[in-house]
Scaffold this active site. Sequence first.
Site, PDB file in Angstrom:
ATOM      1  N   LYS A  15       0.838  -1.205   0.000  1.00  0.00           N
ATOM      2  CA  LYS A  15       0.000   0.000   0.000  1.00  0.00           C
ATOM      3  C   LYS A  15       0.876   1.260   0.000  1.00  0.00           C
ATOM      4  O   LYS A  15       2.085   1.187   0.247  1.00  0.00           O
ATOM      5  CB  LYS A  15      -0.910  -0.031   1.228  1.00  0.00           C
ATOM      6  N   TYR A  55     -12.293  -2.730  -3.272  1.00  0.00           N
ATOM      7  CA  TYR A  55     -12.834  -2.614  -1.916  1.00  0.00           C
ATOM      8  C   TYR A  55     -14.369  -2.563  -1.906  1.00  0.00           C
ATOM      9  O   TYR A  55     -14.950  -2.052  -0.946  1.00  0.00           O
ATOM     10  CB  TYR A  55     -12.232  -1.401  -1.211  1.00  0.00           C
ATOM     11  N   ASN A 122      -1.660  -0.246   7.050  1.00  0.00           N
ATOM     12  CA  ASN A 122      -1.059  -1.510   7.488  1.00  0.00           C
ATOM     13  C   ASN A 122      -0.221  -2.191   6.413  1.00  0.00           C
ATOM     14  O   ASN A 122      -0.086  -3.401   6.393  1.00  0.00           O
ATOM     15  CB  ASN A 122      -2.154  -2.441   8.035  1.00  0.00           C
ATOM     16  N   HIS A 125      -1.833  -5.536   1.448  1.00  0.00           N
ATOM     17  CA  HIS A 125      -3.095  -6.241   1.221  1.00  0.00           C
ATOM     18  C   HIS A 125      -2.779  -7.631   0.706  1.00  0.00           C
ATOM     19  O   HIS A 125      -1.850  -7.794  -0.087  1.00  0.00           O
ATOM     20  CB  HIS A 125      -3.949  -5.514   0.174  1.00  0.00           C
ATOM     21  N   GLU A 136      -9.433 -10.057  -7.793  1.00  0.00           N
ATOM     22  CA  GLU A 136      -8.450  -8.987  -7.583  1.00  0.00           C
ATOM     23  C   GLU A 136      -7.318  -9.048  -8.611  1.00  0.00           C
ATOM     24  O   GLU A 136      -6.836  -8.003  -9.060  1.00  0.00           O
ATOM     25  CB  GLU A 136      -7.895  -9.080  -6.155  1.00  0.00           C
TER      26      GLU A 136
HETATM   27  P1  DAT Z   1      -7.507  -6.945   5.651  1.00  0.00           P
HETATM   28  O1  DAT Z   1      -6.710  -5.918   4.899  1.00  0.00           O
HETATM   29  O2  DAT Z   1      -6.742  -7.481   6.827  1.00  0.00           O
HETATM   30  O3  DAT Z   1      -8.077  -8.022   4.777  1.00  0.00           O
HETATM   31  P2  DAT Z   1     -10.179  -5.799   5.727  1.00  0.00           P
HETATM   32  O4  DAT Z   1     -10.376  -6.408   4.378  1.00  0.00           O
HETATM   33  O5  DAT Z   1     -11.183  -6.114   6.780  1.00  0.00           O
HETATM   34  O6  DAT Z   1      -8.728  -6.161   6.304  1.00  0.00           O
HETATM   35  O7  DAT Z   1     -10.150  -4.206   5.603  1.00  0.00           O
HETATM   36  C1  DAT Z   1      -9.523  -3.584   4.502  1.00  0.00           C
HETATM   37  C2  DAT Z   1      -8.654  -2.472   5.032  1.00  0.00           C
HETATM   38  O8  DAT Z   1      -9.472  -1.450   5.637  1.00  0.00           O
HETATM   39  C3  DAT Z   1      -7.694  -2.890   6.129  1.00  0.00           C
HETATM   40  O9  DAT Z   1      -6.484  -3.405   5.619  1.00  0.00           O
HETATM   41  C4  DAT Z   1      -7.480  -1.623   6.896  1.00  0.00           C
HETATM   42  C5  DAT Z   1      -8.827  -0.928   6.799  1.00  0.00           C
HETATM   43  N1  DAT Z   1      -9.680  -1.218   7.960  1.00  0.00           N
HETATM   44  C6  DAT Z   1     -10.348  -2.378   8.207  1.00  0.00           C
HETATM   45  N2  DAT Z   1     -11.060  -2.313   9.339  1.00  0.00           N
HETATM   46  C7  DAT Z   1     -10.838  -1.061   9.823  1.00  0.00           C
HETATM   47  C8  DAT Z   1     -11.298  -0.360  10.985  1.00  0.00           C
HETATM   48  N3  DAT Z   1     -12.152  -0.918  11.862  1.00  0.00           N
HETATM   49  N4  DAT Z   1     -10.852   0.909  11.183  1.00  0.00           N
HETATM   50  C9  DAT Z   1     -10.006   1.490  10.306  1.00  0.00           C
HETATM   51  N5  DAT Z   1      -9.558   0.902   9.188  1.00  0.00           N
HETATM   52  C10 DAT Z   1      -9.951  -0.362   8.951  1.00  0.00           C
HETATM   53 MG    MG Z   2      -9.445  -7.781   3.194  1.00  0.00          MG
END
Ligand code: DAT
Ligand code: MG
Length: 145
Positions: A15, A55, A122, A125, A136
């Site tokens: 990212k 997303y 973070n 992805h 994707e």
């Molecule tokens: P991941 O990237 O671990 O698959 P995800 O698909 O649930 O996580 O969410 C996509 C991204 O959105 C994630 O990498 C960081 C952000 N995100 C997820 N949950 C969040 C939250 N509760 N608060 C802030 N950012 C969040």
């Molecule tokens: Mg995810």
Amino acid sequence: MTEHTQPERSLVLVKPDGYQRGLTGEVLRRIEAKGYTLVALAVTDARPDQLADHYAEHEGKPFYEPLVEFMSSGRLAAAVIEGHGCIPGFRALAGATDPTAALPGTIRGDLGRDWGGSVQQNIVHGSDSTESAAREIDIWFPDLG
Ligand code: DAT
Ligand code: MG
């Protein structure tokens, strides 16, 4: 040794935070050190339509707009990786979504932290299922067979 199943593929993004901090090489190093193969690699500015598709599952959530804004904030690196079990395998390398909770030893645990924003930055992805991976990979590498 005979292989009994086809290797799978996963879509990995470094990212904008990870790219900007110069961590692309470190992420790719961990992928290769684990034994997975890089089959496609690109540095790109994400288009709005790519992020909307990527997303789509998160549309309407409180962090969706900040997430799209963050993912548009600079260049990112996209990769397709290959290997048996690489979809859950890369998720294990990445660690928990929240970089504060992600265990040391993982990409997010070793290299990430909370920067106080409204979206978690973070670093990486990784696809979470074979269906997500296929979808994707088509978003980021439409020409890959
Ligand atoms: P991941 O990237 O671990 O698959 P995800 O698909 O649930 O996580 O969410 C996509 C991204 O959105 C994630 O990498 C960081 C952000 N995100 C997820 N949950 C969040 C939250 N509760 N608060 C802030 N950012 C969040
Ligand atoms: Mg995810």
